[in-house]
Scaffold this active site. Sequence first.
Site, PDB file in Angstrom:
ATOM      1  N   ASP A 258       0.827  -1.200   0.000  1.00 39.97           N
ATOM      2  CA  ASP A 258       0.000   0.000   0.000  1.00 39.97           C
ATOM      3  C   ASP A 258       0.869   1.262   0.000  1.00 39.97           C
ATOM      4  OD1 ASP A 258      -2.761   1.050   0.397  1.00 39.97           O
ATOM      5  OD2 ASP A 258      -1.923   1.866   2.249  1.00 39.97           O
TER       6      ASP A 258
ATOM      7  N   GLU B  56       1.481  -0.108  -4.983  1.00 40.52           N
ATOM      8  CA  GLU B  56       0.607   1.028  -5.280  1.00 40.52           C
ATOM      9  C   GLU B  56       1.516   2.250  -5.350  1.00 40.52           C
ATOM     10  OE1 GLU B  56      -3.351   3.342  -3.627  1.00 40.52           O
ATOM     11  OE2 GLU B  56      -1.813   2.740  -2.212  1.00 40.52           O
TER      12      GLU B  56
END
Length: 549
Positions: free
Chosen positions: A201, A243
Site C-alpha cells: 500500500d 501502489e
Amino acid sequence: MTEPWYKTAVIYAVDVEKFADGDGDGVGDFRGLTQRLDHIAELGATCIWLLPFYPSPRRDNGYDVSDYYGVDPRFGTLNDFAAFVHEAGERGLRVLIDIVLGHTSDTHPWFQAARRDRDSSFRRYYKWSDQPRPVPPGRDIAFPGEEKSAWTYDEVAGAYYYHPFYHFQPDLNMNEPEVQSETLRIIDFWMSFGVSGFRLDAVPLVLGLEGPLDEIIDDPHGVLRSFRAFVDQRRSGSALLGEVDVGPQHLAEYFGDGDELQMLFDFLLNNYMFESLATERSEPIVRALSHLPSTPHGTTWVNFLRNHDELNLGWLMPEDRDLVYEQFAPDEGMRIYDRGIRRRLAPMLGGDARRIETAFSLLFSMPGVPMILYGDEIGMGEDLSRPGRDAVRPIMQWDNGPNGGFSTAPADKCVRAPIESGPFGFRETNVAAQTGVEGSVLESVRDLIKLWRQNPCIGQGTCRVFETEAPEVVAHTTSVQSSSALAVHNLSGREVEAAVTLHELGPFTLSPLHGHADVRPEGVQRHVFRLPPYGYAWYRVVPTNGEET
Ligand code: NOJ
C-alpha cells in the site's frame, strides 16, 4: 525462456467482507470466498489479490490495521485463511495479500504504547512533532473534505502525530530499523501460509518520497531492495506489487534494476484510458503509452479499469478531467475529492454490454497484466447512497435470490444492503443470470481472458502504436520475439472505417483471433478496417516470408 508467473497473471481483486458469506451472519468471510473459488477459476483469473482482511476497526475498509498477524474474526480464523489458500492453489490460483506498511490503526497496541510513554521504544515507530511545520498547499491530506490536516494533536501523547490519510491512521516511521524488522516479520508470517506475494500500500508515502512531510527515509530504494531480497530468499518467485501513483519520470525508480517491485499498477494509463473512453478518441491512450518508461527484465505493469477506490483522475489536466466528469459523472454526487469519480465501470459506460466489452478488450491489449475488480466481470453498479468511496464497494451479486445470493442472513443483518433497483440491481445483474449467456459481460470477459492466456504475445514484449487516420480508433501490436498480435479498437458509438499502415512490419497476413471487423488490404502494409460501434478485433500477424513478425 519461461516468464515468471506474475508476468502472465490475470489478477482478480476481492474484498472478503463483501464477496460471499459462508456462515450466514451477513458478513463475507473466508469460508464463503472458498466456496466461490470456482467462479474465479472459471472466469480464467490466475491470481487473487485480497484487500486487507486483518483485525481492524474498518474505518477505512480495513486499511486501518490493528493486528498484522490475524484475520478479522468476522471473516474467520487463520485456519480458514489457510484452507482458502490451499483450495485456491488446488484450482491453480495464487494469492497476493495487501500489506499496509505506511500506517496502523490508532487502536494498534504499538500506537497505544507510543502515545502513553515518550520513552517507549514504540514512540519511534511513529512521527511526532510539538509544532508541525506548515504544509505546502496541495501537498496536504489524501482525502480532502474528510480530514483538515495531516497532523493531529493527541492529548495523551502531548504531541502532534502525522497521518497523510485519516487521523485514525498514524503514519509509521519506516526510517526506524525496528519498523523495518517488523515489516519483514509480518511478510515472513504470511509467506508461511503459502501466499505468492504482496500488494504494498502507498509505497511512495511509506518511503517518504511523497507527501507533505517530504522527509525521505535514509536510502528509500535500498529499503525496498531489502524487502524484495527477503521475499526472494524466503521463496523465490514471490512477487511485490506496488501502489505507486507517481509521475512518469519517477515510475521506473520503483522497479529499480528489476530488484525492487516486480509489478506496479499503471495509474497513468488508467487516467488516460478513461479520457479516451469519455472523449471517444485514441489520442490520450497513445500519449500515455508514449510516456511510460520501459520495464526492466522480470517486471510488469498491472493495468486496470476500476479498483476499490475512487476513479482518481489526478493525472488529467482540469479541462480534460471535466470532459470525463461530463460523460461519466454528470451529477456532483458522483464526484469526490475534487479529482475523482465514485462509480463502477458498467454504469459509467451506460450499462452498454458492447461498450463494456470493448473497454475490457482495450484493457487486455495494453502492455502488462490485467486486474479486474470483483463484480466488474458482471458489470455491477455502485451505490451512491453510501458515503464516499464506499459507493463502489457493494456486496457481490451472485443470483436473484435474497441478498443477491451473498448471504442467507436477514437483509438488515448484511454488511451492506444489496443494490435493489434498476438495471444494476441484483435481480437483473448477477452471475447466475449471465452464466452461459452469449454477449453477457461475464461471458465476454471470460472469452477475453481465454484469448489473453492462449496468446502469450498479447500484452507482452514490445508495444507499437500505429496511426489510424480515424481519431476514434486505437491500433497497436504487442510482440514477443517473432510473434505479434494486432488489436484494433473503435472507441466511438458510430461505425468507423480506419486505414492503418502497419509500417515496421515485414510482409504479413492477418489471421483473425477474436472480435469483429471487415478488413481490406490495400497494398502490402496498409489495411482498412471497418469496425462496428464500440467494435474491436484482434489478429495474429502472420509473416508471409516464412518468419513470424
Ligand atoms: C490506499 C488504499 O487503496 C485506500 O483504499 C486506502 O484508503 C489508503 N491506501 C490508505 O490506506
